[in-house]
Design a protein around this motif. Structure first.
Motif, mmCIF file in Angstrom:
data_model
loop_
_atom_site.group_PDB
_atom_site.id
_atom_site.type_symbol
_atom_site.label_atom_id
_atom_site.label_comp_id
_atom_site.label_asym_id
_atom_site.label_seq_id
_atom_site.Cartn_x
_atom_site.Cartn_y
_atom_site.Cartn_z
ATOM 1 N N GLU A 44 0.817 -1.212 0.000
ATOM 2 C CA GLU A 44 0.000 0.000 0.000
ATOM 3 C C GLU A 44 0.854 1.267 0.000
ATOM 4 O O GLU A 44 0.492 2.274 -0.591
ATOM 5 C CB GLU A 44 -0.928 0.016 1.231
ATOM 6 C CG GLU A 44 -2.002 -1.055 1.233
ATOM 7 C CD GLU A 44 -3.079 -0.806 0.190
ATOM 8 O OE1 GLU A 44 -3.394 0.367 -0.074
ATOM 9 O OE2 GLU A 44 -3.591 -1.793 -0.376
ATOM 10 N N SER A 45 1.989 1.227 0.690
ATOM 11 C CA SER A 45 2.789 2.435 0.895
ATOM 12 C C SER A 45 3.874 2.648 -0.143
ATOM 13 O O SER A 45 4.333 3.769 -0.355
ATOM 14 C CB SER A 45 3.451 2.391 2.277
ATOM 15 O OG SER A 45 4.422 1.362 2.326
ATOM 16 N N TYR A 76 6.333 7.173 -0.699
ATOM 17 C CA TYR A 76 5.232 6.903 0.232
ATOM 18 C C TYR A 76 4.374 8.136 0.427
ATOM 19 O O TYR A 76 3.193 8.149 0.143
ATOM 20 C CB TYR A 76 5.773 6.412 1.589
ATOM 21 C CG TYR A 76 4.718 6.450 2.677
ATOM 22 C CD1 TYR A 76 4.905 7.177 3.839
ATOM 23 C CD2 TYR A 76 3.513 5.778 2.509
ATOM 24 C CE1 TYR A 76 3.932 7.232 4.813
ATOM 25 C CE2 TYR A 76 2.536 5.838 3.474
ATOM 26 C CZ TYR A 76 2.751 6.568 4.629
ATOM 27 O OH TYR A 76 1.780 6.625 5.586
ATOM 28 N N ASN A 77 4.979 9.211 0.892
ATOM 29 C CA ASN A 77 4.203 10.429 1.170
ATOM 30 C C ASN A 77 5.145 11.618 1.127
ATOM 31 O O ASN A 77 6.016 11.753 1.964
ATOM 32 C CB ASN A 77 3.559 10.305 2.561
ATOM 33 C CG ASN A 77 2.666 11.504 2.880
ATOM 34 O OD1 ASN A 77 2.818 12.573 2.304
ATOM 35 N ND2 ASN A 77 1.749 11.307 3.806
ATOM 36 N N LYS A 88 8.233 6.871 9.236
ATOM 37 C CA LYS A 88 7.492 6.653 7.991
ATOM 38 C C LYS A 88 6.916 5.243 7.946
ATOM 39 O O LYS A 88 5.765 5.032 7.552
ATOM 40 C CB LYS A 88 8.409 6.867 6.790
ATOM 41 C CG LYS A 88 8.884 8.291 6.589
ATOM 42 C CD LYS A 88 9.772 8.366 5.358
ATOM 43 C CE LYS A 88 10.410 9.737 5.229
ATOM 44 N NZ LYS A 88 11.309 9.823 4.064
ATOM 45 N N ALA A 92 2.967 4.232 7.936
ATOM 46 C CA ALA A 92 2.423 3.398 6.857
ATOM 47 C C ALA A 92 1.667 2.211 7.435
ATOM 48 O O ALA A 92 0.570 1.870 6.976
ATOM 49 C CB ALA A 92 3.555 2.924 5.946
ATOM 50 N N ASP A 95 -1.619 3.489 9.043
ATOM 51 C CA ASP A 95 -2.656 3.746 8.039
ATOM 52 C C ASP A 95 -3.245 2.440 7.507
ATOM 53 O O ASP A 95 -4.459 2.341 7.281
ATOM 54 C CB ASP A 95 -2.083 4.548 6.870
ATOM 55 C CG ASP A 95 -1.760 5.988 7.251
ATOM 56 O OD1 ASP A 95 -2.261 6.443 8.296
ATOM 57 O OD2 ASP A 95 -1.003 6.642 6.505
ATOM 58 N N THR A 96 -2.392 1.437 7.326
ATOM 59 C CA THR A 96 -2.851 0.150 6.809
ATOM 60 C C THR A 96 -3.774 -0.541 7.807
ATOM 61 O O THR A 96 -4.800 -1.120 7.424
ATOM 62 C CB THR A 96 -1.651 -0.759 6.489
ATOM 63 O OG1 THR A 96 -0.832 -0.133 5.505
ATOM 64 C CG2 THR A 96 -2.108 -2.114 5.974
#
Length: 208
Positions: A44-45, A76-77, A88, A92, A95-96
């Motif tokens: 995802e990240s 990633y962001n 980070k 990640a 958020d997942t």
């Protein structure tokens, strides 16, 4: 038994928390996430899986390692480029966990999932512990860790998990006040622990 509840499990090393979570998820017919979370979060990240594994439930890392590895995490962001790499990776995973929980009931083991989901009212947090000697026997018998190294390994793993949780969470690892349910897996056994958690889930859902 069907459920709409999300269960998070923090556990002492050698207490059987992973197995309890796995059996609970199987019994309830819901997804189970322990190390599997790393694969999902990495995908995802965009942060590679090896980096997730290197930081998994570890609170800090060397500054030099962060500098060397940081280019691999780009993508990633963009707003998080000024954060250390371990932060980070944690964000990640954070958020997942939220994303997976928003899809429906599941079981999470470790990784501050209870903290990530503190705003979810359909979540039960569990802490699994057991006497020191019982945990030593388990990791020697189940994990094949030699007798001469088991005590050191157990203390190291507990310290890592405690430091990680206390570093990222506003709660305290192992403190009964931090969880909805704290249980002794040696006293209850693996299946007894699963049954107790299921009873607590049923009680919680009957209140609605």
């Amino acid at each position: 038994m069907s459920t709409n509840t999300i269960i998070t499990i923090e556990r002492q090393y050698g207490s059987g928390g992973h197995l309890i979570g796995e059996k609970l998820a199987e019994s309830l017919g819901i997804p189970f996430y322990d190390s599997e979370l790393i694969k999902v979060a990495a995908k995802e990240s965009g942060i590679c899986e090896e980096i997730f594994e290197s930081f998994d439930e570890k609170p800090t890392t060397s500054f030099l390692y962060s500098l060397v590895m940081d280019p691999y995490s780009l993508g990633y962001n963009s707003n998080s480029f000024d954060l250390p790499l371990n932060h980070k990776v944690f964000l990640a995973a954070f958020d997942t966990i939220k994303e997976l929980a928003s899809k429906g009931p599941c079981v999470f083991v470790g990784r501050c999932a209870d903290y990530a989901l503190e705003d979810f009212d359909n979540c039960i947090s569990v802490y699994v512990h057991a006497p020191f000697e019982d945990r030593i026997k388990r990791i020697e018998n189940e994990y094949g860790i030699p007798n001469g190294k088991s005590k050191e390994m157990l203390m190291k793993k507990d310290k890592q998990r405690s430091s990680y949780y206390n570093y990222y969470s506003s709660n305290k690892w192992g403190d009964a006040k931090s969880y909805d349910l704290s249980l002794n897996s040696s006293y209850l056994g693996i299946d007894g622990s699963v049954d107790l958690i299921k009873k607590v889930i049923a009680m919680k859902e009957s209140e609605k």
